[in-house]
Enzyme design. Structure first.
Site, mmCIF file in Angstrom:
data_model
loop_
_atom_site.group_PDB
_atom_site.id
_atom_site.type_symbol
_atom_site.label_atom_id
_atom_site.label_comp_id
_atom_site.label_asym_id
_atom_site.label_seq_id
_atom_site.Cartn_x
_atom_site.Cartn_y
_atom_site.Cartn_z
ATOM 1 C CB CYS A 242 -94.613 7.733 -42.122
ATOM 2 S SG CYS A 242 -94.731 9.296 -43.047
ATOM 3 C CG HIS A 321 -94.292 5.387 -46.373
ATOM 4 N ND1 HIS A 321 -95.476 4.928 -45.834
ATOM 5 C CD2 HIS A 321 -94.291 6.730 -46.192
ATOM 6 C CE1 HIS A 321 -96.168 5.955 -45.355
ATOM 7 N NE2 HIS A 321 -95.468 7.052 -45.561
ATOM 8 C CD GLU A 323 -95.393 1.445 -46.556
ATOM 9 O OE1 GLU A 323 -96.128 2.439 -46.635
ATOM 10 O OE2 GLU A 323 -94.402 1.400 -45.781
#
Length: 348
Positions: A242, A321, A323
């Site tokens: 990011c 992202h 995750e």
């Protein structure tokens, strides 16, 4: 209690006030995520911003401390259409209204968020106040001119954290999410360092990672991080997520630009030309494609072509992202690929 949303274009919207009675100010942005409201509110990347939830119903499931992405709520305020403010307490032991009061976060409900999102999409991000009095709010300074990273990071200095992997990563923390740190610890051990640390004084690590964070990547306060990365291009493997991708691109000599309204949500599709991945986004800046140099653009956003992944021989970074939290897990391969590249570099 009546409360108002006052925007920089002169719009005044009345609604129902809940949360803290303080006045909130920030850049007005929206997320299209339909779940994960607590994760979004505690994401450090939202520092300096008032968050509009495009999903009409918010807080219709209990608050759970385990999903918080930082110790505190990071947004400057929230705007909702239909918030269940008295939802029975979850593991935090608080309903939504009391939780926001304790966190010092103002909120406004009963707003036509569909209309507000369309307004932002058509005209671009606004600056706004959430206040009990609609008068006396004529000054709208740019929150992005501040050093927002300093407000986003929970811990300053350098700290070693033992993870499940033997390889040590210099983790430059610009406002990282808890889920991101947890995912990294599944693969590596970390040397956590805030942006104001003496990065050149840190040694005995195998690769560099630059985290997510808030604000303008070209802010003067981040120039030491950019210069540190410049000195390490081709020396150590460099990775980022990011905001970290934007910082890395600046180190390579590219430029970034402020997007009209950004990408925020858990349903953004990106492609490498062969496969499509559904990903979670939270960024208001992007890399200028006309300034790309010395690296390859591997993935782009399907809707607007925004650069979403860059790489070269010893560098790899994504704008989204992997995750998630909230969001899909299509791209969690990123962490395994980081580990593979770090191992290859360590073995020479």
């Amino acid at each position: 209690m009546k409360r108002y949303l006052i925007t920089s274009d002169g719009t005044v919207i009345a609604g129902y006030g809940y949360g803290s009675p303080v006045t909130g100010y920030g850049e007005l942005v929206f997320t299209t995520s339909m779940t994960g409201y607590l994760e979004s509110m505690t994401d450090p990347s939202y520092v300096g911003q008032i968050l509009v939830f495009a999903s009409p119903t918010i807080a219709n499931y209990e608050l759970r401390k385990g999903v918080m992405e930082s110790d505190r709520v990071k947004v400057s305020g929230i705007v909702t259409r239909d918030a269940h403010i008295n939802m029975p307490a979850g593991t935090l032991g608080l309903d939504f209204d009391r939780f926001l009061r304790d966190e010092g976060i103002p909120a406004i409900d009963g707003v036509d968020t569909r209309l507000l999102v369309r307004k932002i999409r058509q005209g671009g991000v606004l600056r706004a106040y959430i206040a009990d009095d609609p008068q006396g709010h004529s000054d709208f300074p740019d929150p992005m001119s501040e050093n927002l990273v300093a407000r986003a990071v929970d811990a300053r200095g350098v700290k070693n954290i033992r993870g499940k992997g033997e390889r040590r990563i210099l983790f430059i923390d610009l406002g990282s999410k808890k889920t991101l740190r947890d995912m990294m610890l599944e693969h590596f051990s970390l040397i956590m360092a805030s942006a104001d640390s003496d990065l050149d004084a840190i040694d005995k690590y195998d690769a560099i990672f630059v985290s997510n964070g808030p604000g303008d990547p070209d802010h003067p306060s981040l120039r030491p991080v950019v210069n540190f990365l410049k000195r390490n291009i081709g020396v150590k493997p460099i990775f980022g997520i990011c905001f970290g991708l934007q910082i890395i691109a600046l180190a390579y000599g590219s430029k970034t630009y402020k997007m009209k309204f950004g990408h925020r949500g858990s349903n953004h599709a990106v492609t490498d030309g062969n496969r499509i991945y559904v990903t979670t986004h939270n960024h208001g800046y992007a890399v200028d494609p006309d300034t790309v140099r010395d690296f390859h653009v591997r993935e782009r956003d399907i809707n607007d072509g925004t650069i979403e992944m860059i790489e070269d021989g010893m560098m790899m970074a994504v704008q989204y992202h992997p995750e998630a939290s909230p969001g899909p897990h299509d791209t969690r391969w990123f962490f395994s690929e980081m580990r593979r590249r770090t191992e290859d570099a360590a073995k020479g």
